[in-house]
Design an enzyme around this catalytic site. Structure first.
Site, PDB file in Angstrom:
ATOM      1  N   GLY A   8       0.823  -1.211   0.000  1.00 21.04           N
ATOM      2  CA  GLY A   8       0.000   0.000   0.000  1.00 21.04           C
ATOM      3  C   GLY A   8       0.854   1.256   0.000  1.00 21.04           C
ATOM      4  O   GLY A   8       0.463   2.284   0.557  1.00 21.04           O
ATOM      5  N   GLY A  10       1.700   3.300  -2.381  1.00 20.70           N
ATOM      6  CA  GLY A  10       1.491   4.318  -3.416  1.00 20.70           C
ATOM      7  C   GLY A  10       0.824   5.589  -2.925  1.00 20.70           C
ATOM      8  O   GLY A  10       0.927   6.636  -3.573  1.00 20.70           O
ATOM      9  N   ASP A  55      -2.460  -7.526  -6.004  1.00 20.99           N
ATOM     10  CA  ASP A  55      -3.466  -7.503  -4.945  1.00 20.99           C
ATOM     11  C   ASP A  55      -2.970  -8.380  -3.800  1.00 20.99           C
ATOM     12  O   ASP A  55      -2.867  -9.603  -3.934  1.00 20.99           O
ATOM     13  CB  ASP A  55      -4.803  -8.034  -5.497  1.00 20.99           C
ATOM     14  CG  ASP A  55      -5.919  -7.954  -4.468  1.00 20.99           C
ATOM     15  OD1 ASP A  55      -5.628  -7.819  -3.262  1.00 20.99           O
ATOM     16  OD2 ASP A  55      -7.093  -8.041  -4.875  1.00 20.99           O
ATOM     17  N   SER A 134      -5.148  -0.005  13.821  1.00 22.94           N
ATOM     18  CA  SER A 134      -5.921   1.247  13.896  1.00 22.94           C
ATOM     19  C   SER A 134      -6.429   1.443  15.318  1.00 22.94           C
ATOM     20  O   SER A 134      -6.650   0.474  16.050  1.00 22.94           O
ATOM     21  CB  SER A 134      -7.127   1.172  12.955  1.00 22.94           C
ATOM     22  OG  SER A 134      -7.995   2.266  13.189  1.00 22.94           O
ATOM     23  N   TYR A 145     -14.265  -3.513  10.466  1.00 24.05           N
ATOM     24  CA  TYR A 145     -12.925  -2.916  10.281  1.00 24.05           C
ATOM     25  C   TYR A 145     -12.124  -3.022  11.583  1.00 24.05           C
ATOM     26  O   TYR A 145     -10.982  -3.506  11.584  1.00 24.05           O
ATOM     27  CB  TYR A 145     -13.050  -1.464   9.827  1.00 24.05           C
ATOM     28  CG  TYR A 145     -11.736  -0.723   9.752  1.00 24.05           C
ATOM     29  CD1 TYR A 145     -10.736  -1.133   8.874  1.00 24.05           C
ATOM     30  CD2 TYR A 145     -11.492   0.387  10.569  1.00 24.05           C
ATOM     31  CE1 TYR A 145      -9.514  -0.451   8.809  1.00 24.05           C
ATOM     32  CE2 TYR A 145     -10.287   1.074  10.500  1.00 24.05           C
ATOM     33  CZ  TYR A 145      -9.300   0.652   9.627  1.00 24.05           C
ATOM     34  OH  TYR A 145      -8.098   1.326   9.565  1.00 24.05           O
ATOM     35  N   ALA A 148     -11.204  -6.596  12.264  1.00 23.85           N
ATOM     36  CA  ALA A 148     -10.118  -7.087  11.406  1.00 23.85           C
ATOM     37  C   ALA A 148      -8.768  -6.568  11.900  1.00 23.85           C
ATOM     38  O   ALA A 148      -7.774  -7.309  11.937  1.00 23.85           O
ATOM     39  CB  ALA A 148     -10.363  -6.653   9.956  1.00 23.85           C
ATOM     40  N   LYS A 149      -8.710  -5.312  12.285  1.00 30.17           N
ATOM     41  CA  LYS A 149      -7.441  -4.763  12.787  1.00 30.17           C
ATOM     42  C   LYS A 149      -7.060  -5.422  14.119  1.00 30.17           C
ATOM     43  O   LYS A 149      -5.874  -5.649  14.391  1.00 30.17           O
ATOM     44  CB  LYS A 149      -7.548  -3.244  12.933  1.00 30.17           C
ATOM     45  CG  LYS A 149      -7.611  -2.483  11.606  1.00 30.17           C
ATOM     46  CD  LYS A 149      -6.400  -2.712  10.724  1.00 30.17           C
ATOM     47  CE  LYS A 149      -6.258  -1.642   9.649  1.00 30.17           C
ATOM     48  NZ  LYS A 149      -5.142  -1.942   8.710  1.00 30.17           N
TER      49      LYS A 149
HETATM   50  N1  LIG Z   1      -5.988   7.408   7.490  1.00 31.90           N
HETATM   51  C1  LIG Z   1      -6.351   7.078   8.725  1.00 31.90           C
HETATM   52  O1  LIG Z   1      -6.977   7.900   9.445  1.00 31.90           O
HETATM   53  C2  LIG Z   1      -5.998   5.710   9.282  1.00 31.90           C
HETATM   54  C3  LIG Z   1      -6.202   5.487  10.647  1.00 31.90           C
HETATM   55  C4  LIG Z   1      -5.878   4.241  11.190  1.00 31.90           C
HETATM   56  C5  LIG Z   1      -5.347   3.256  10.391  1.00 31.90           C
HETATM   57  N2  LIG Z   1      -5.169   3.475   9.060  1.00 31.90           N
HETATM   58  C6  LIG Z   1      -4.588   2.384   8.256  1.00 31.90           C
HETATM   59  O2  LIG Z   1      -3.424   2.871   7.614  1.00 31.90           O
HETATM   60  C7  LIG Z   1      -3.150   2.074   6.469  1.00 31.90           C
HETATM   61  C8  LIG Z   1      -2.861   2.977   5.280  1.00 31.90           C
HETATM   62  O3  LIG Z   1      -4.051   3.664   4.925  1.00 31.90           O
HETATM   63  P1  LIG Z   1      -4.090   5.192   4.483  1.00 31.90           P
HETATM   64  O4  LIG Z   1      -4.786   5.938   5.540  1.00 31.90           O
HETATM   65  O5  LIG Z   1      -2.772   5.666   4.036  1.00 31.90           O
HETATM   66  O6  LIG Z   1      -5.144   5.124   3.269  1.00 31.90           O
HETATM   67  P2  LIG Z   1      -4.883   4.957   1.699  1.00 31.90           P
HETATM   68  O7  LIG Z   1      -4.282   6.203   1.167  1.00 31.90           O
HETATM   69  O8  LIG Z   1      -6.192   4.504   1.148  1.00 31.90           O
HETATM   70  O9  LIG Z   1      -3.811   3.789   1.584  1.00 31.90           O
HETATM   71  C9  LIG Z   1      -4.134   2.419   1.551  1.00 31.90           C
HETATM   72  C10 LIG Z   1      -3.242   1.772   0.505  1.00 31.90           C
HETATM   73  O10 LIG Z   1      -3.431   0.350   0.560  1.00 31.90           O
HETATM   74  C11 LIG Z   1      -3.500  -0.143  -0.759  1.00 31.90           C
HETATM   75  N3  LIG Z   1      -4.300  -1.362  -0.730  1.00 31.90           N
HETATM   76  C12 LIG Z   1      -5.534  -1.511  -0.225  1.00 31.90           C
HETATM   77  N4  LIG Z   1      -5.965  -2.770  -0.406  1.00 31.90           N
HETATM   78  C13 LIG Z   1      -4.955  -3.425  -1.042  1.00 31.90           C
HETATM   79  C14 LIG Z   1      -4.801  -4.749  -1.522  1.00 31.90           C
HETATM   80  N5  LIG Z   1      -5.774  -5.662  -1.419  1.00 31.90           N
HETATM   81  N6  LIG Z   1      -3.640  -5.094  -2.119  1.00 31.90           N
HETATM   82  C15 LIG Z   1      -2.657  -4.170  -2.266  1.00 31.90           C
HETATM   83  N7  LIG Z   1      -2.743  -2.903  -1.824  1.00 31.90           N
HETATM   84  C16 LIG Z   1      -3.895  -2.540  -1.232  1.00 31.90           C
HETATM   85  C17 LIG Z   1      -4.127   0.978  -1.583  1.00 31.90           C
HETATM   86  O11 LIG Z   1      -3.714   0.952  -2.942  1.00 31.90           O
HETATM   87  P3  LIG Z   1      -4.604   0.272  -4.098  1.00 31.90           P
HETATM   88  O12 LIG Z   1      -6.011   0.744  -3.901  1.00 31.90           O
HETATM   89  O13 LIG Z   1      -3.983   0.766  -5.362  1.00 31.90           O
HETATM   90  O14 LIG Z   1      -4.442  -1.195  -3.913  1.00 31.90           O
HETATM   91  C18 LIG Z   1      -3.575   2.227  -0.910  1.00 31.90           C
HETATM   92  O15 LIG Z   1      -2.389   2.681  -1.514  1.00 31.90           O
HETATM   93  C19 LIG Z   1      -4.365   1.164   6.283  1.00 31.90           C
HETATM   94  O16 LIG Z   1      -4.056  -0.127   6.777  1.00 31.90           O
HETATM   95  C20 LIG Z   1      -5.431   1.830   7.139  1.00 31.90           C
HETATM   96  O17 LIG Z   1      -6.404   0.910   7.589  1.00 31.90           O
HETATM   97  C21 LIG Z   1      -5.469   4.692   8.484  1.00 31.90           C
END
Ligand SMILES: NC(=O)c1ccc[n+]([C@@H]2O[C@H](COP(=O)([O-])OP(=O)(O)OC[C@H]3O[C@@H](n4cnc5c(N)ncnc54)[C@H](OP(=O)(O)O)[C@@H]3O)[C@@H](O)[C@H]2O)c1
Length: 241
Positions: A8, A10, A55, A134, A145, A148-149
């Site tokens: 993830g 990107g 994926d 999370s 969600y 799962a975490k």
């Molecule tokens: N933002 C928050 O407030 C927050 C808070 C607590 C925890 N988190 C956790 O932090 C992590 C990063 O999330 P983020 O906030 O940075 O959001 P994000 O920008 O949506 O990043 C998630 C990344 O995971 C990739 N991804 C999702 N499913 C995938 C799969 N099946 N295979 C490969 N890549 C996958 C997505 O890319 P593709 O769609 O191109 O696959 C995307 O780049 C996640 O685990 C999220 O649950 C976020």
């Protein structure tokens, strides 16, 4: 030179983690499903960052991707995931509920377990695995969600026991609200943003760089006696234990 794999990588938090490791001189592979997003990020972050699209919830794609992943992995960051319920229609009946739970399990648990298991033989002695959970795993309100975490955190304790004999640590970082990501599937409503900030002790949203800094530390030699732990990075929105 260390080799780092960030799932993830990107967008959002993963992108910031890639930037931090590359900035320290490490070789970084970022993964995700959308090749064009990964290629653009790798281009922006420079020659130390390479993109591999697959994926992470699909065992066949993970297996196939091994050809393109480093032979030696010093640090694996299981960051791919998100709340698949955000923006989704309300589940219809028990079958819909089952699909909704499976979607969050696939996105957060299987991505983490499959990539870690596939790369296990390549994890270098003295290395580190850091998985992203999370704040949702520690308080109510997010159903599948958060569950799962929480599963990722439970699994991590076993992983730490398995990797410890090779001097490899396994830890979890549990972020609170982090802005500048794709997590919410679009701009977060201003009122929700303010509500989430009001829950913190320091009066601000977290940033992807806040999470990256914690992970760089957990992957450093200075953290070699820290394993099987969850590090909360949430501005005091919830006290960790
Ligand atoms: N933002 C928050 O407030 C927050 C808070 C607590 C925890 N988190 C956790 O932090 C992590 C990063 O999330 P983020 O906030 O940075 O959001 P994000 O920008 O949506 O990043 C998630 C990344 O995971 C990739 N991804 C999702 N499913 C995938 C799969 N099946 N295979 C490969 N890549 C996958 C997505 O890319 P593709 O769609 O191109 O696959 C995307 O780049 C996640 O685990 C999220 O649950 C976020």
């Amino acid at each position: 030179m260390r080799h780092i794999v960030i799932t993830g990588g990107g967008t959002g938090i993963g992108r910031a983690i890639a930037e931090a490791f590359a900035g320290n001189g490490d070789q970084v592979v970022i993964t995700g499903r959308r090749k064009h997003v990964l290629d653009e990020t790798a281009e922006q972050l420079g020659p130390r960052v390479r993109a591999v699209a697959f994926d992470a919830a699909d065992p066949h794609q993970v297996e196939a991707a091994l050809r393109e992943l480093p032979q030696r992995v010093d640090v694996l960051v299981n960051n791919a995931g998100g709340n698949t319920g955000i923006g989704a229609a309300r589940p219809d009946g028990l079958a819909g509920l089952a699909d909704a739970w499976r979607a969050n399990f696939d996105a957060n648990v299987l991505t983490t377990v499959l990539v870690t298991s596939a790369l296990r033989p390549r994890l270098a002695a003295g290395g580190a695995v850091v998985s992203i959970s999370s704040i949702a795993a520690h308080r109510g309100g997010s159903t599948s969600y958060g569950a799962a975490k929480a599963a990722v955190e439970a699994w991590n304790r076993t992983l730490a026991q398995q990797l410890g004999k090779d001097g490899i640590t396994a830890n979890v970082v549990a972020p609170g609200y982090i802005e500048d990501t794709e997590f919410f599937g679009g701009p977060i409503a201003a009122q929700k943003h303010e509500e989430l900030i009001a829950q913190t002790a320091n009066g601000r949203a977290g940033t992807p760089a806040d999470i990256a800094a914690a992970i760089v530390f957990l992957a450093s030699p200075a953290a070699s006696h820290i394993t099987a732990q969850t590090l909360h990075v949430n501005g005091g929105a919830l006290a960790g234990r």
